[in-house]
Design an enzyme around this catalytic site. Sequence first.
Site, short mmCIF file in Angstrom:
data_model
loop_
_atom_site.label_atom_id
_atom_site.label_comp_id
_atom_site.label_asym_id
_atom_site.label_seq_id
_atom_site.Cartn_x
_atom_site.Cartn_y
_atom_site.Cartn_z
N HIS A 135 0.82 -1.23 0.00
CA HIS A 135 0.00 0.00 0.00
C HIS A 135 0.86 1.28 0.00
CE1 HIS A 135 0.91 0.85 4.22
NE2 HIS A 135 0.95 -0.48 4.33
N HIS A 144 11.66 -1.04 -12.77
CA HIS A 144 11.43 -2.48 -12.89
C HIS A 144 11.49 -3.10 -11.50
CE1 HIS A 144 13.00 -6.60 -14.63
NE2 HIS A 144 11.91 -6.74 -13.92
#
Length: 207
Positions: A135, A144
């Site tokens: 979150h 990446h």
Amino acid sequence: MTKLILIGAGGHSKVIQDIVAEDKDFALYAIVDDAFDDMNEVDGIIYANTSFLEGISVKNYLFCVAIGNNNIRRNLYNKFNIPLESYATLVHPSAVISKSAKIGHGTVVMPNGVVNADTIIGNHCIVNTNSVIEHDNIIGDYVHISPNATLSGAVTVDEGTHVGAGSVVIPSKNIGSWSTVGAGSVVINNIMENVTVVGVPAKELKP
Ligand SMILES: CC(=O)SCCNC(=O)CCNC(=O)[C@H](O)C(C)(C)COP(=O)(O)OP(=O)(O)OC[C@H]1O[C@@H](n2cnc3c(N)ncnc32)[C@H](O)[C@@H]1OP(=O)(O)O
């Protein structure tokens, strides 16, 4: 069904092709790569040099730069005059994405990727297989997150950074732009831009 063109035909592209095959909203139209000299059509998919892009009407397609290297992905996005909105967001059906998360154009989420509540992921990113982005993360463009990496809550990763396979970042840390976190590292401190860190806990690898 929207026709999709992938830019890049390497290993990362293969995984994206699998995602596209699972998605009824897209039909793979062409794969372009400078490794191809001639144009071929196999099983209804065109394989061509990137110069193929010069002869098409961009508005008829969506695109994805299917190259794993963050810097090359950015350079190819900048090279072709294709608007950002024409880049697809591709998500494997097994991925779990919070309704409150936002994911940018050209970003791909691989099988079993998890993106949790209120996380914002930029454009042209890779959320690789089985990675977890918890979150309240903020992930910059061209980042990446490699297979099996875990970003805990409220982590920020700035533009272009590569978080290696199986690495872990503890909550609320920042990783600066265009840095690399080595495979299997555990990040317990903020990381500067343009550095490589490795190990448990992650320490800078001096050039
Ligand atoms: C689907 C996919 O494939 S997605 C791709 C996912 N890819 C990854 O996760 C790769 C991440 N890359 C790495 O971990 C690399 O090893 C890097 C970028 C950290 C370092 O690469 P290089 O700069 O080539 O470093 P090099 O291999 O020369 O190693 C330098 C030193 O760091 C050490 N080292 C390198 N990587 C790591 C690591 N992940 N953890 C701990 N130590 C490491 C080496 O043992 C060596 O130590 P030494 O000088 O004491 O002998």
